[in-house]
Design a protein around this motif. Structure first.
Motif, PDB file in Angstrom:
ATOM      1  N   ILE A   1      -2.462  -7.720  -5.731  1.00 59.83           N
ATOM      2  CA  ILE A   1      -1.641  -7.102  -4.686  1.00 59.83           C
ATOM      3  C   ILE A   1      -1.496  -8.042  -3.484  1.00 59.83           C
TER       4      ILE A   1
ATOM      5  N   ALA B   1      -4.146   2.242  -2.909  1.00 58.02           N
ATOM      6  CA  ALA B   1      -3.531   2.665  -4.168  1.00 58.02           C
ATOM      7  C   ALA B   1      -4.116   1.862  -5.323  1.00 58.02           C
TER       8      ALA B   1
ATOM      9  N   SER C   1       3.310   7.881   1.436  1.00 55.17           N
ATOM     10  CA  SER C   1       4.317   6.825   1.503  1.00 55.17           C
ATOM     11  C   SER C   1       4.631   6.284   0.111  1.00 55.17           C
TER      12      SER C   1
ATOM     13  N   ALA D   1      -2.169   0.886   2.643  1.00 55.09           N
ATOM     14  CA  ALA D   1      -2.113   1.917   1.601  1.00 55.09           C
ATOM     15  C   ALA D   1      -1.982   1.292   0.213  1.00 55.09           C
ATOM     16  N   LEU D   2      -1.400   0.086   0.133  1.00 57.27           N
ATOM     17  CA  LEU D   2      -1.242  -0.550  -1.180  1.00 57.27           C
ATOM     18  C   LEU D   2      -2.601  -0.898  -1.781  1.00 57.27           C
TER      19      LEU D   2
ATOM     20  N   GLN E   1       1.742 -10.920  -2.686  1.00 53.07           N
ATOM     21  CA  GLN E   1       2.571 -10.548  -1.540  1.00 53.07           C
ATOM     22  C   GLN E   1       2.474 -11.562  -0.417  1.00 53.07           C
TER      23      GLN E   1
ATOM     24  N   ASP F   1       0.762  -3.445   3.911  1.00 50.07           N
ATOM     25  CA  ASP F   1       0.489  -2.030   4.047  1.00 50.07           C
ATOM     26  C   ASP F   1      -0.891  -1.728   3.460  1.00 50.07           C
TER      27      ASP F   1
ATOM     28  N   ALA G   1       3.241   4.271  -1.634  1.00 53.28           N
ATOM     29  CA  ALA G   1       2.457   3.041  -1.792  1.00 53.28           C
ATOM     30  C   ALA G   1       2.730   2.348  -3.127  1.00 53.28           C
ATOM     31  N   LEU G   2       3.997   2.276  -3.500  1.00 58.38           N
ATOM     32  CA  LEU G   2       4.355   1.525  -4.707  1.00 58.38           C
ATOM     33  C   LEU G   2       4.215   0.040  -4.404  1.00 58.38           C
ATOM     34  N   PHE G   3       3.826  -0.738  -5.420  1.00 66.52           N
ATOM     35  CA  PHE G   3       3.659  -2.173  -5.199  1.00 66.52           C
ATOM     36  C   PHE G   3       5.042  -2.825  -5.173  1.00 66.52           C
ATOM     37  N   PRO G   4       5.452  -3.365  -4.022  1.00 60.96           N
ATOM     38  CA  PRO G   4       6.849  -3.804  -3.872  1.00 60.96           C
ATOM     39  C   PRO G   4       7.195  -5.009  -4.744  1.00 60.96           C
TER      40      PRO G   4
ATOM     41  N   PHE H   1       0.327   8.914  -2.966  1.00 66.23           N
ATOM     42  CA  PHE H   1       0.303   8.713  -1.520  1.00 66.23           C
ATOM     43  C   PHE H   1       1.568   9.260  -0.873  1.00 66.23           C
TER      44      PHE H   1
END
Lengths: 385, 294
Positions: B210, B195, A107, B191-192, B214, B189, A109-112, A105
């Motif tokens: 996910i 992904a 951005s 996008a997550l 979060q 987000d 889009a890494l999982f924080p 992606f």
């Protein structure tokens, strides 16, 4: 990896490939792929064939439909019409989580909330692989992107370049048949970008994965691509190798979009064998140009002339004779290091000329000087649209 | 620099002063009273400081605390309050999470839905709780409808049961669960999730791995905003709750107003506070971690 898959050859015939016999079915084939959002047509009947192991760049401005096309390949957008074939499998109706396609992606889009290692392992855990294998493959991939030292870090503890590597590793560790990269280098600063481009090429060659890269940055596309497709208003206007697209653009949009170009509108006054004579109003001159296109007298055409193909001389200089010439006056000179860009006023038209600084031509030319521009008949490209 | 320093002192100072004046000092007063003994006087408790032979002496009584801890009535009330608060918090979470999630994904409807969550606050809280009496009592609306539909022949006893108590508390506190959850979920987000899906996760797996982790800070904030006031809730159990088992807020009020045992009531209050320190510290830790992550 999984070459022993039944190739479904009962492909519905589409106009574009009607009678032509394609020796081997293309690895990725898009057939009349369209996407409409209400009235707006984001992607308009795109047909495209891509070979295994290619790095194909989709290049276009914002709103050209390149991202929508990529999202259809990933499965995030449902095509309004058309089909996607990958390695003999029809992907059109396959959900994103079942596609053998992965995406990096823009951005990242890494999982924080997950460490680098967990991020990369995520995709393999979804496949329910044995823990041992997951660990081995994650370690191997982190080694390839040189992130082995940062396995325990969280994404917010990494620099932009490091995040980009993790995102790449996370997408590649699944060994996808197709890797989609959405503006892969856009978030990096210039120096890092150049280095990363070559690393990306390296990794791609090492793993042999087919890449599709979406970018608005022509330099990025030029360095990465084996072939590229230039998109405008939802259509692919030209497909070809970077050099081919740069040297012989198909139309004014491509000529103007890739690199910089002087576009001169004119009328054909003489059409001979291989060359044409074109009369132009602005700048007022006659241009002889090599032209293999079918054009007849009185056709309106455009001449695309790359700035580096023009020779710049002092007005009174007696240089080598060239087939085309134009007088003008220097309005501005911009020093760029390797080259200088000169803007020359020829009547009311502004011509752009790049001169290598090593040539020493500019030693005798300053702003407001009268100069002469010249180019050979083979320098410009004649465009019909 | 000096100006910004002074501004900072004001920004921190005003709330601090507020807390000291309206929270810390009253609490110290309550704490002081809790170490006294009840007496028929004005005020109705023995002073802590007494003069003996011209010397001030501190007379601390621990009898209220001893009474609290040895009398099973109080212990049972505490445990019952914790149990009610815990069950209501879980119910609020189960109902509130899907609602918050739906609102966060409602697009253009988002503001309308949020408005609907906040709208009940425009009516008096007491009125809304009274309304539940009208709905739940034996000859109330719900029983009427059920009987006329032929589903039951005798009215269901719903009022003054655990059921009506849970309904009242969950109904009243649901917005305090939904709002912090919404403000958390709304920041995710999208996008997550794409992904996750791209990496092979089905929608539910993506939610579990996910979205849910979060949203933990939102879950913690919402849960504590429901749990903490629910433990000491007084009005709802008085109007809708059981009569054979009272919650600690009611106990406290009884000791103050009916038994006029201020020291015992103060001790009850201090113990409630100590019980809630644990979840409050937890909340602060979660909030700090969220700040760090940003």
């Amino acid at each position: 990896m999984d070459g022993v898959q039944d190739r479904d050859l009962t492909v519905p015939m589409v106009e574009s490939r009607s009678q032509e016999a394609i020796p081997e079915p293309a690895y990725l084939r898009l057939e009349g792929l369209s996407k409409r959002f209400g009235e707006f047509v984001a992607v308009d009947a795109v047909s495209l064939e891509i070979a295994r192991g290619e790095i194909f760049c989709l290049l276009g401005g914002s709103g050209s439909g390149k991202t929508t096309l990529l999202r259809m390949l990933a499965g995030f957008e449902r095509p309004s019409a058309g089909r996607i074939w990958l390695d003999g499998q029809d992907l059109s109706a396959v959900a994103p989580h079942d596609r053998p396609v992965n995406m990096m992606f823009q951005s990242y889009a890494l999982f924080p909330h997950m460490s680098v290692e967990k991020n990369v392992a995520f995709g393999l855990e979804q496949e329910r692989l044995p823990r041992q294998e997951i660990r081995a493959r994650v370690a191997e991939m982190l080694e390839i992107v040189q992130m082995s030292r940062y396995t325990g870090r969280r994404p917010h503890q990494l620099s932009g370049g490091q995040r980009q590597r993790v995102a790449l590793a996370r997408a590649l560790v699944k060994r996808p048949k197709l890797l989609l990269l959405d503006e892969p280098l856009a978030a990096l600063d210039r120096k890092l970008r150049e280095r990363t481009q070559f690393e990306l090429l390296n990794i791609q060659q090492r793993l042999g994965v087919t890449f599709i890269v979406v970018t608005h940055d022509q330099d990025e596309a030029m360095t990465l691509a084996t072939r590229m497709g230039v998109m405008d208003h939802g259509r692919i206007v030209q497909v070809g190798a970077p050099a081919q697209i740069y040297e012989s653009p198909a139309n004014r949009f491509v000529a103007d979009f890739i690199g910089s170009v002087n576009l001169i509108e004119g009328r054909v006054t003489e059409a001979g064998s291989g060359t044409v004579l074109i009369r132009s109003e602005a700048p007022a001159c006659a241009i002889r140009a090599v032209c293999t296109l079918p054009c007849t007298i009185d056709d309106t055409v455009w001449v695309a002339l790359r700035p580096e193909r023009i020779q710049l001389q002092q007005a009174q200089h007696e240089g080598a004779a060239v087939e085309n010439g134009l007088s003008g006056r220097v309005r501005d000179i911009a020093y760029m290091g390797d080259v200088s860009i000169c803007l020359v006023e020829a009547g009311a038209t502004l011509m752009r000329v790049t001169v290598p600084n090593s040539s020493g031509v500019l030693a005798h030319i300053a702003r407001h000087d009268e100069v002469r521009l010249g180019w050979n008949a083979s320098a410009p490209v004649v465009l019909l649209k | 620099m000096g100006g910004s320093n002074r501004a900072r002192r004001w920004v921190v100072g005003v709330p601090t002063l507020w807390l000291v004046l309206l929270f810390l000092i009253p609490f110290l007063v309550v704490l002081k009273i809790s170490f006294s003994v009840a007496r028929l006087s004005i005020p109705p408790y023995a002073p802590l400081l007494v003069l003996r032979h011209g010397w001030p002496m501190l007379k601390v009584h621990l009898s209220s605390y001893a009474y609290l801890l040895t009398n099973p009535l109080y212990l049972r009330s505490y445990l019952y309050s914790l149990q009610v608060a815990a069950i209501c918090t879980v119910l609020c979470l189960l109902i509130g999470y899907p609602m918050a999630y739906a609102i966060a994904h409602a697009g253009a409807w988002r503001n309308v839905l949020l408005m609907l969550i906040v709208l009940p606050f425009w009516t008096s809280f007491l009125l809304r709780v009274y309304a539940w009496i009208g709905l739940l009592q034996n000859n109330g609306l719900i029983n009427h409808v059920l009987i006329s539909l032929g589903l039951i022949s005798h009215p269901l006893v719903m009022l003054q049961t655990d059921f009506s108590l849970y309904v009242g508390i969950v109904y009243s506190y649901l917005p305090f669960m939904i709002l912090p959850l919404y403000s958390n979920l709304e920041k995710h987000d999208p996008a997550l999730l794409e992904a996750a899906s791209d990496l092979g996760a089905r929608p539910f797996a993506a939610f579990l791995r996910i979205t849910l982790p979060q949203s933990l800070p939102g879950i913690a904030a919402g849960s504590l905003l429901v749990f903490i006031p629910a433990v000491g809730e007084y009005v709802i159990p008085t109007l809708l709750g059981r009569t054979d088992q009272i919650m600690i807020g009611r106990v406290l009020s009884n000791e103050f107003f009916e038994n006029r045992n201020w020291p015992l009531a103060s001790a009850v209050a201090v113990v409630v506070l100590l019980m809630l320190v644990v979840p409050i510290v937890l909340l602060q830790r979660v909030e700090r971690r969220e700040l760090e992550a940003e």
